[in-house]
Design a protein around this motif. Structure first.
Motif, mmCIF file in Angstrom:
data_model
loop_
_atom_site.group_PDB
_atom_site.id
_atom_site.type_symbol
_atom_site.label_atom_id
_atom_site.label_comp_id
_atom_site.label_asym_id
_atom_site.label_seq_id
_atom_site.Cartn_x
_atom_site.Cartn_y
_atom_site.Cartn_z
ATOM 1 N N CYS A 104 0.817 -1.212 0.000
ATOM 2 C CA CYS A 104 0.000 0.000 0.000
ATOM 3 C C CYS A 104 0.851 1.262 0.000
ATOM 4 N N ALA A 105 2.150 1.157 0.341
ATOM 5 C CA ALA A 105 3.023 2.336 0.309
ATOM 6 C C ALA A 105 3.238 2.838 -1.105
ATOM 7 N N SER A 106 2.876 2.031 -2.105
ATOM 8 C CA SER A 106 3.032 2.487 -3.493
ATOM 9 C C SER A 106 2.139 3.674 -3.805
ATOM 10 N N SER A 107 1.153 3.952 -2.929
ATOM 11 C CA SER A 107 0.273 5.107 -3.141
ATOM 12 C C SER A 107 1.020 6.418 -3.045
ATOM 13 N N GLY A 108 2.199 6.419 -2.363
ATOM 14 C CA GLY A 108 3.001 7.628 -2.258
ATOM 15 C C GLY A 108 2.741 8.444 -1.009
ATOM 16 N N LEU A 109 1.852 7.972 -0.111
ATOM 17 C CA LEU A 109 1.546 8.724 1.105
ATOM 18 C C LEU A 109 2.593 8.457 2.173
ATOM 19 N N THR A 110 3.129 9.509 2.761
ATOM 20 C CA THR A 110 4.129 9.337 3.822
ATOM 21 C C THR A 110 3.492 9.175 5.194
ATOM 22 N N THR A 111 2.194 9.413 5.280
ATOM 23 C CA THR A 111 1.521 9.320 6.573
ATOM 24 C C THR A 111 1.134 7.880 6.910
ATOM 25 N N SER A 115 -6.369 2.549 5.135
ATOM 26 C CA SER A 115 -7.265 1.446 4.776
ATOM 27 C C SER A 115 -6.696 0.582 3.657
ATOM 28 N N PRO A 116 -5.536 0.005 3.864
ATOM 29 C CA PRO A 116 -4.967 -0.835 2.816
ATOM 30 C C PRO A 116 -5.842 -2.042 2.551
ATOM 31 N N SER A 117 -5.961 -2.412 1.300
ATOM 32 C CA SER A 117 -6.745 -3.594 0.950
ATOM 33 C C SER A 117 -5.962 -4.843 1.311
ATOM 34 N N SER A 118 -6.644 -5.966 1.386
ATOM 35 C CA SER A 118 -5.975 -7.217 1.736
ATOM 36 C C SER A 118 -4.909 -7.572 0.718
ATOM 37 N N SER A 119 -5.123 -7.192 -0.548
ATOM 38 C CA SER A 119 -4.146 -7.534 -1.581
ATOM 39 C C SER A 119 -2.872 -6.715 -1.464
ATOM 40 N N THR A 120 -2.938 -5.555 -0.821
ATOM 41 C CA THR A 120 -1.747 -4.714 -0.677
ATOM 42 C C THR A 120 -1.234 -4.693 0.761
ATOM 43 N N ASN A 275 -0.165 3.023 -8.228
ATOM 44 C CA ASN A 275 -0.841 2.711 -6.981
ATOM 45 C C ASN A 275 -1.402 1.300 -7.076
ATOM 46 N N SER A 276 -0.812 0.383 -6.309
ATOM 47 C CA SER A 276 -1.215 -1.018 -6.405
ATOM 48 C C SER A 276 -2.652 -1.242 -5.969
ATOM 49 N N ALA A 277 -3.186 -0.341 -5.142
ATOM 50 C CA ALA A 277 -4.556 -0.515 -4.677
ATOM 51 C C ALA A 277 -5.564 -0.078 -5.727
ATOM 52 N N THR A 278 -5.223 0.959 -6.500
ATOM 53 C CA THR A 278 -6.185 1.503 -7.469
ATOM 54 C C THR A 278 -5.772 1.268 -8.915
ATOM 55 N N GLY A 279 -4.499 0.991 -9.162
ATOM 56 C CA GLY A 279 -4.016 0.825 -10.524
ATOM 57 C C GLY A 279 -3.689 2.135 -11.209
ATOM 58 N N ALA A 280 -3.834 3.267 -10.498
ATOM 59 C CA ALA A 280 -3.578 4.576 -11.104
ATOM 60 C C ALA A 280 -2.083 4.858 -11.144
ATOM 61 N N VAL A 281 -1.623 5.443 -12.255
ATOM 62 C CA VAL A 281 -0.223 5.823 -12.387
ATOM 63 C C VAL A 281 0.013 7.076 -11.552
ATOM 64 N N THR A 282 1.080 7.070 -10.751
ATOM 65 C CA THR A 282 1.396 8.195 -9.881
ATOM 66 C C THR A 282 2.566 8.982 -10.456
ATOM 67 N N ALA A 283 2.753 10.187 -9.921
ATOM 68 C CA ALA A 283 3.806 11.063 -10.444
ATOM 69 C C ALA A 283 5.187 10.520 -10.127
ATOM 70 N N THR A 284 5.319 9.827 -9.005
ATOM 71 C CA THR A 284 6.612 9.309 -8.577
ATOM 72 C C THR A 284 6.448 7.877 -8.105
ATOM 73 N N GLY A 285 7.401 7.022 -8.453
ATOM 74 C CA GLY A 285 7.380 5.646 -7.993
ATOM 75 C C GLY A 285 8.223 5.475 -6.750
ATOM 76 N N ASN A 286 8.040 4.363 -6.045
ATOM 77 C CA ASN A 286 8.828 4.118 -4.842
ATOM 78 C C ASN A 286 8.852 2.627 -4.524
ATOM 79 N N ILE A 287 9.766 2.260 -3.612
ATOM 80 C CA ILE A 287 9.827 0.885 -3.112
ATOM 81 C C ILE A 287 9.663 0.877 -1.598
ATOM 82 N N SER A 288 9.052 1.915 -1.038
ATOM 83 C CA SER A 288 8.778 1.941 0.384
ATOM 84 C C SER A 288 7.726 0.887 0.709
ATOM 85 N N VAL A 289 7.708 0.437 1.960
ATOM 86 C CA VAL A 289 6.740 -0.564 2.399
ATOM 87 C C VAL A 289 6.215 -0.170 3.768
ATOM 88 N N PRO A 290 5.097 -0.753 4.195
ATOM 89 C CA PRO A 290 4.586 -0.462 5.539
ATOM 90 C C PRO A 290 5.576 -0.891 6.621
#
Length: 859
Positions: A104-111, A115-120, A275-290
């Motif tokens: 779910c960290a692929s969404s790009g939110l630092t906070t 509500s991460p989905s079970s798949s993420t 964004n792995s939860a929505t499939g939307a392309v974001t402005a920046t990619g990352n490999i951060s994780v929860p």
């Protein structure tokens, strides 16, 4: 986790490979920026920002992971794939890529992950980051490595550390609809496929889907094989070419739709994300994780809950994000293979000349030092880096690298393998100077075998896997142990005495084991093991029965070492200890009621042979009645459950009392008797007063409808019953025109009553009303009577007329009954039909009710 020894070993191993012209590709891992957390089990990281030690050395190429960025929603077909998508070659063109990040960290939110989905709800993604170099041990950075000289170029951080990854390839595992299709033959049967082949035909059960950087690394090794084929030369550490090539103008293109038609791209720079939860392309990619709240490098600094991993230098940034050029998420990006091959030689290196000056002496015994002199020269300066010895056929000899000093190496090696062969030198090159080989055939050397020593030991462990002895002389049956044989040189020196670091040439080949001079087979039925790359045979899993064993091993030798046989090791295997527990199905039972007693014999045995023997259950000193049954359970690799035995007996007790049950386990050949005899208490109570109610016989026949039959029912007193018993009976509704009776209808304490069942025979029934006859006669007579009533007479005459009418009416009624006209007549009643019926009889005394059924057959 690798420690100093592990890091030293892999650093030396990859350095040796690079010196020999071998290119090493290592997957960075599948845990995003938390490489020390397990992506298969963890849903949030707890160890902070880490990288894989195996992939971090300056002598290997670290391969990260990417994913496709085009995932149409609603079942639409991607524009980059042919329709239908049924062929392995159905991609129309290059597909834009993003960092692989299923979390779910692929969404790009630092906070954190809202509500991460079970798949993420995972930490799956391509790994990367800086090597954390804090403590140096010689040239090795413990826990990390300093920045290699070759790691330069646009985007490379000025952090003084070896940064990962170098390059990336597709590694997605299906969350966004794309993954690798592969066949693993020994896994096919798990999915219903063949265990002996990879069948390309329908129904395709031999194929599975997966992903990870462990797919990207061998894929890049395949690309490197094409480079070697095109250049006709060994390449060694490919980073010397990859980084300068990516720095060339126009060589690196942003991975987007424009790159699809750009034929000049060599590297595809992954800048955007998805964004792995929505499939939307974001402005920046990352490999951060929860990450767990309060854990290292987590955006949530207090314990409890979760956050995401952030850059410690700027906590408002995820760790790690994509940037233009090199970044810690995907390195230089992925590659266009054709353009990479065609441009590989465009990176300029100053030519060099390598000369093997001497090898002395040329005839030695394996393990003896030989002095080697190598010169590497160039018209453009003094080459640096590693050189090594090769065979005359330009094949590696397995000799650790030598470091040039002023373009020269003069030193000794004890790693020349056994045999007679020619020796040449290979210079691997560096960021400035190209690789080169000395002129063949070089020097011929003859290395004879040296004596070997075989050292056999029984290695024992505690239940946590900690070694308790390396040469045990006694251990319990089923305890955790392995048999290990170390093959050393004549002086008893092993090739890796200090952890994983090689200090001496290792032996190769096979070892055979015997027990009391007979073949000692392992769990796979073999008595042969292979000597590993550290010069010993281990993981030889055996299970010795109890008793005295004389163990011995014979090493078969190889080209460098002679064969040898270990001394005889006498090992005593004692019986495995047992403990026993006792339980009952009920703590309170009535006399005569069944109760199940269970004794469980537990061990800490890892044996496939469970405990056996006998278990005796005792009521005081008297054996409990009943047959004891046994179920043995072997050790389970899946659950980790130890071998055990369960004994059960079903018994009854005839006397009301508080009794004490004990059990005794006898043990057997491999398992000791239980040292304790557990006890349990059972309260046996007398049942309340009651009566029995039975029929004899329980069935009878009635010869034909209209007759009757009977049976006797008996009341018996149990447990002091003295009450009055009342009887009732009932025939089923289908048993028409039948009845039952009981005589007597009640009894006191005990006695008998007789059930009688009566039936009805078929009989004729006359018509009670004939409407047609009644109308003709009765109607006319009624009319006459009415006329008589209409005559005016005296009172007495009226009485006479009314009496006459009554006579007439009675006469009319008589004429209207039973006539033979078509309007009615007599009918036949079948009575009780033939058949078998269940008649219930109930005996009641207060709240106690007993019912019995009697089968009655009407013939």
């Amino acid at each position: 986790a690798l420690g100093v020894g592990g890091n030293t070993f892999y650093n030396a191993l990859w350095q040796q490979a690079a010196a020999q012209g071998i290119t090493v590709f290592v997957a960075t891992g599948d845990s995003g920026s938390a490489a020390c957390d397990d992506p298969n089990t963890a849903t949030a990281a707890q160890f902070g920002l880490t990288v894989d030690g195996l992939a971090s050395t300056p002598f290997n190429v670290a391969v990260g992971g990417t994913d496709f960025s085009n995932f149409p929603s609603g079942g639409a077909v991607s524009p980059f794939w042919n329709t239908p998508n049924t062929s392995p070659s159905s991609a129309k063109s290059y597909i834009p890529e993003v960092p692989w990040n299923d979390s779910c960290a692929s969404s790009g939110l630092t906070t954190g992950c809202a509500s991460p989905s079970s798949s993420t709800n995972n930490i799956a993604g391509g790994s990367g980051g800086p090597s954390n170099c804090g403590i140096m041990s010689g040239a090795v950075c413990v826990g990390g490595y300093p920045k290699p000289a070759w790691q330069t170029g646009p985007g490379v951080p000025n952090d003084g550390a070896r940064d990962l990854p170098d390059v990336s390839l597709f590694a997605a595992d299906g969350l966004n609809g794309s993954f690798y299709v592969y066949c693993q033959r020994d896994a096919n049967s798990t999915f219903g496929g063949s265990s002996t082949s990879c069948d390309l035909g329908s129904p395709f059960q031999d194929f599975q889907g997966a992903g990870g950087t462990s797919f990207g690394a061998p894929a890049f090794a395949g690309i490197m094989a094409l480079v070697n084929q095109k250049t006709g030369a060994r390449q060694g550490n490919a980073n010397y070419v990859l980084y300068p090539l990516a720095a060339q103008p126009g060589a690196s293109c942003q991975s987007n739709a424009a790159a699809v038609t750009n034929t000049s791209c060599i590297f595809y720079d992954t800048v955007s994300g998805i964004n792995s939860a929505t499939g939307a392309v974001t402005a920046t990619g990352n490999i951060s994780v929860p990450c767990r709240g309060g854990s290292p490098n987590c955006s949530k600094t207090t314990s409890g809950g979760s956050g995401v991993l952030v850059n410690p230098a700027s906590t408002s940034q995820l760790a790690w994000t994509t940037t233009a050029g090199f970044d810690l998420a995907t390195g230089l990006g992925s590659v266009n293979v054709t353009n990479l091959l065609n441009n590989w030689a465009s990176v300029p290196f100053s030519p060099t000349t390598t000369t093997l000056v001497s090898v002395t002496p040329t005839t030695i015994t394996h393990g003896q030092p030989a002095t080697v002199t190598i010169h590497v020269t160039s018209g453009s300066g003094t080459p640096t880096g590693p050189v090594t010895l090769m065979s005359g056929s330009n094949s590696p000899l397995g000799i650790p690298a030598f470091d040039l000093s002023g373009g020269t190496f003069i030193g000794t090696t004890t790693f020349l393998p056994g045999g007679t062969y020619n020796v040449t030198a290979h210079y691997a090159g560096d960021g400035t100077f190209g690789a080169s080989d000395s002129t063949p055939p070089g020097f011929q050397v003859t290395v004879s075998k040296e004596p070997s020593q075989a050292h056999l030991g029984l290695v024992t462990f505690d239940q946590n896997g900690n070694i308790t002895s390396t040469n045990a002389t006694t251990t319990a049956y089923g305890s955790p142990y392995i048999l290990r044989l170390d093959v050393t040189n004549a002086s008893g020196l092993g090739c890796a005495p200090s952890g994983l670091s090689l200090v001496y040439p290792c032996s190769t080949g096979t070892v055979t084991f015997t027990d009391n001079s007979l073949p000692l087979v392992d769990f796979n039925g073999s008595n042969t093991a292979t000597v590993n790359s550290q010069g010993y045979a281990e993981d030889y899993f055996i299970q010795l029965p109890t008793g005295t064993h004389h163990l011995q091993a014979t090493y078969g030798g190889d080209s460098s070492f002679t064969s040898s046989t270990s001394s005889v090791n006498q090992v005593v295997i004692t019986k495995a200890a047992t403990t026993m527990t006792l339980s009952a199905s009920d703590a309170t039972v009535q006399t005569g009621a069944s109760v199940i007693l269970t004794a469980t014999i537990s061990t800490q045995s890892n044996s496939a042979v469970p405990p056996a023997g006998s278990v005796q259950f005792l009521n005081g000193s008297t054996p409990v009645s009943g047959t004891v049954t046994y179920v043995g359970t072997p050790y389970s690799n899946t659950t980790g459950a130890f071998a055990s035995l369960q004994a059960t007996v079903t018994t009854t007790f005839s006397t009301a009392a508080n009794i004490i049950i004990t059990s005794i386990y006898s043990g057997n050949t491999n398992y000791s008797a239980s040292p304790s005899n557990p006890t349990i208490s059972i309260t046996v109570t007398a049942p309340p007063p009651d009566f029995t109610f039975t029929a004899s016989p329980t069935s009878f026949n009635i010869a034909s409808p209209g007759q009757s039959g009977n049976t006797t029912l008996t009341v018996g007193s149990t447990n002091g019953f003295t009450g009055t018993v009342n009887f009732t009976c009932a025939v089923p509704a289908t048993m028409k025109e039948a009845a039952c009776s009981l005589a007597p209808t009640s009894l006191t304490t005990s006695g008998t009553t007789v059930l009688t069942v009566t039936t009805t025979a078929p009989h004729t029934v006359g018509s009670l009303f004939n409407p047609d006859a009644w109308f003709m006669l009765g109607g006319g007579t009624l009319l006459a009577g009415l006329l008589l009533l209409s005559i005016p007479v005296k009172r007495r005459r009226l009485k006479l007329a009314f009496g006459l009418m009554c006579v007439v009416l009675l006469t009319a009624g008589a004429f209207g009954c039973g006539g033979g006209s078509s309007g009615g007549g007599p009918t036949t009643d079948p009575g009780t039909a033939a058949g078998t019926y269940s008649v219930s009889v109930t005996a009641t005394s207060g709240a106690t009710v007993h019912t019995t059924n009697v089968s009655v057959t009407v013939q």
